[in-house]
Design an enzyme around this catalytic site. Structure first.
Site, PDB file in Angstrom:
ATOM      1  N   LYS A  74       0.829  -1.211   0.000  1.00  0.00           N
ATOM      2  CA  LYS A  74       0.000   0.000   0.000  1.00  0.00           C
ATOM      3  C   LYS A  74       0.864   1.262   0.000  1.00  0.00           C
ATOM      4  O   LYS A  74       0.617   2.193  -0.772  1.00  0.00           O
ATOM      5  CB  LYS A  74      -0.950  -0.022   1.213  1.00  0.00           C
ATOM      6  CG  LYS A  74      -1.922  -1.184   1.202  1.00  0.00           C
ATOM      7  CD  LYS A  74      -2.946  -1.098   2.321  1.00  0.00           C
ATOM      8  CE  LYS A  74      -2.328  -1.253   3.709  1.00  0.00           C
ATOM      9  NZ  LYS A  74      -1.725  -2.595   3.908  1.00  0.00           N
ATOM     10  N   THR A  75       1.860   1.300   0.866  1.00  0.00           N
ATOM     11  CA  THR A  75       2.745   2.469   0.921  1.00  0.00           C
ATOM     12  C   THR A  75       3.521   2.613  -0.373  1.00  0.00           C
ATOM     13  O   THR A  75       3.673   3.726  -0.909  1.00  0.00           O
ATOM     14  CB  THR A  75       3.721   2.349   2.105  1.00  0.00           C
ATOM     15  OG1 THR A  75       2.982   2.214   3.318  1.00  0.00           O
ATOM     16  CG2 THR A  75       4.614   3.575   2.197  1.00  0.00           C
ATOM     17  N   ASP A 119      -0.989   6.532   6.820  1.00  0.00           N
ATOM     18  CA  ASP A 119      -1.069   5.106   7.122  1.00  0.00           C
ATOM     19  C   ASP A 119      -1.904   4.903   8.394  1.00  0.00           C
ATOM     20  O   ASP A 119      -2.012   5.811   9.226  1.00  0.00           O
ATOM     21  CB  ASP A 119       0.335   4.539   7.319  1.00  0.00           C
ATOM     22  CG  ASP A 119       0.382   3.026   7.176  1.00  0.00           C
ATOM     23  OD1 ASP A 119      -0.627   2.442   6.726  1.00  0.00           O
ATOM     24  OD2 ASP A 119       1.422   2.432   7.499  1.00  0.00           O
ATOM     25  N   THR A 168      -5.634  -1.427   7.458  1.00  0.00           N
ATOM     26  CA  THR A 168      -5.810  -2.877   7.531  1.00  0.00           C
ATOM     27  C   THR A 168      -7.185  -3.222   8.078  1.00  0.00           C
ATOM     28  O   THR A 168      -7.570  -4.385   8.086  1.00  0.00           O
ATOM     29  CB  THR A 168      -4.732  -3.509   8.440  1.00  0.00           C
ATOM     30  OG1 THR A 168      -4.824  -2.916   9.748  1.00  0.00           O
ATOM     31  CG2 THR A 168      -3.338  -3.266   7.881  1.00  0.00           C
ATOM     32  N   ARG A 227       6.518  -8.409   1.436  1.00  0.00           N
ATOM     33  CA  ARG A 227       7.437  -8.028   2.509  1.00  0.00           C
ATOM     34  C   ARG A 227       8.058  -9.262   3.151  1.00  0.00           C
ATOM     35  O   ARG A 227       9.254  -9.293   3.456  1.00  0.00           O
ATOM     36  CB  ARG A 227       6.710  -7.194   3.562  1.00  0.00           C
ATOM     37  CG  ARG A 227       7.622  -6.689   4.688  1.00  0.00           C
ATOM     38  CD  ARG A 227       6.825  -5.911   5.715  1.00  0.00           C
ATOM     39  NE  ARG A 227       6.238  -4.704   5.135  1.00  0.00           N
ATOM     40  CZ  ARG A 227       5.253  -4.020   5.695  1.00  0.00           C
ATOM     41  NH1 ARG A 227       4.722  -4.442   6.837  1.00  0.00           N
ATOM     42  NH2 ARG A 227       4.776  -2.926   5.123  1.00  0.00           N
TER      43      ARG A 227
END
Length: 348
Positions: A74-75, A119, A168, A227
């Site tokens: 997302k980032t 975020d 989230t 990740r």
């Protein structure tokens, strides 16, 4: 010759250490352009159209809301959006915005068409949310001048910008806030093939060779998350460098995963502890999330955001109105299915 002081020596050591942190390596592995971003094809296709249209009209992109578990990009996609728009990129997290003046301080210094990324937007405080409503719709800030009876509210114009909110937990975001986002995109877990491609790309950036079967094995144990795939790749690179010939082969990955406590489904120590706790302490469930979190010594946020989504995706855990329960597949994976069936027979 000038002698080196102890502080100068220490400063040099600190700088050298900072260069090799996992956080910096992870940042270096992030794609910078849309075509470098692997996976999430539907999101990329749609977003590319919206970005091109906004760029041709020389307007800010409509506000963008990104939903999905941590580690899915997302980032990174927010950064790519700013890059593709040719706009400035500012980033913060909701917990860092403690007071309205914190938000005002950021928005009062942005340039036109800036992409402003928040975020964990579900953790915004109500007062900041209310200020954000006006900023998103009217590109103005409400500001109170004076105190008591003499206090008055003035509206300060700010440049048009694009807010990118990531969460989230979409269910915890206030409906009035969600309704102000013109583009809403939901991230899905990545397939093994997509993750294998990400492993190969990251390996090239890290200047390490990796066999196809080794990349696929790492992908299958990466919880559907880039990740995690990059984290495993960095550790396998260490094993290959010290205990192999420098190239990551399947044999190295198999041995490395065993030493890291990662099994064939990508489950780690705490994943198995969650399942075992439900089986051994709560007879397979149902059990509430708070009780389960206490039993394994984790926070409820970590349980719900990191562990549970993957366990549910694997079909090992179910959420029910009464609480969490493990499935037959979980018993089979942990090699205790026969024990459970025997217990069930005793109950009847």
């Amino acid at each position: 010759m000038k002698s080196t002081t102890e502080s100068e020596k220490f400063s040099h050591i600190v700088r050298a250490d900072i260069k090799i942190t996992d956080d910096e390596q992870e940042a270096n592995l992030r794609p910078q352009l849309m075509h470098e971003f692997l996976g999430q094809e539907e999101i990329k296709r749609n977003l590319s159209v919206f970005i091109e249209a906004a760029r041709e009209r020389e307007e800010p992109l409509d506000h963008l809301f990104l939903i999905g578990p941590p580690g899915l990009g997302k980032t990174t996609l927010a950064q790519i959006t700013a890059h593709e728009l040719g706009a400035d990129f500012k980033v913060t997290s909701a917990p860092a915005l403690d007071k309205p003046k914190d938000l005002a301080g950021i928005l009062s210094t942005i340039t036109p068409r800036t992409v402003f990324f928040i975020d964990e937007i579900h953790r915004l405080k109500p007062a900041i949310e209310e200020m954000l409503y006006i900023a998103m719709e009217d590109f103005e800030l409400d500001w109170v001048i004076g105190q008591g009876a003499a206090a008055r509210t003035v509206r300060i114009p700010i440049p048009p910008f694009t807010l990118v909110g990531a969460t989230t937990k979409a269910g915890m975001v206030a409906t009035p806030l969600i309704s102000r986002f013109g583009i809403i995109q939901r991230f899905n877990f990545y397939s093994h093939g997509e993750l294998a491609s990400i492993v190969h790309r990251s390996a090239r950036i890290l200047h390490v060779g990796v066999d196809d079967d080794a990349a696929l094995l790492m992908a299958s144990c990466s919880r559907g998350t880039p990740r995690v795939a990059n984290r495993i790749l960095r550790r396998m690179r260490d094993f290959a460098q010290v205990e192999g010939n420098g190239r990551i082969a399947k044999k190295i990955v198999e041995a490395g995963l065993e030493r890291l406590g990662i099994d064939s489904l990508g489950l780690e120590k705490y994943d198995r502890e969650i399942l075992l706790s439900i089986i051994e302490n709560f007879s397979g469930g149902p059990v509430g999330a708070e009780t389960l979190a206490i039993s394994i010594g984790e926070s409820i946020d970590t349980l719900e955001d990191y562990y549970e989504p993957y366990l549910i995706q694997c079909g090992l855990l179910q959420r029910t109105p009464r609480g969490r329960i493990v499935t037959e597949k979980a018993y089979a994976h942990l090699d205790i299915v026969e024990t459970r069936r025997a217990d069930e027979r005793l109950l009847f």
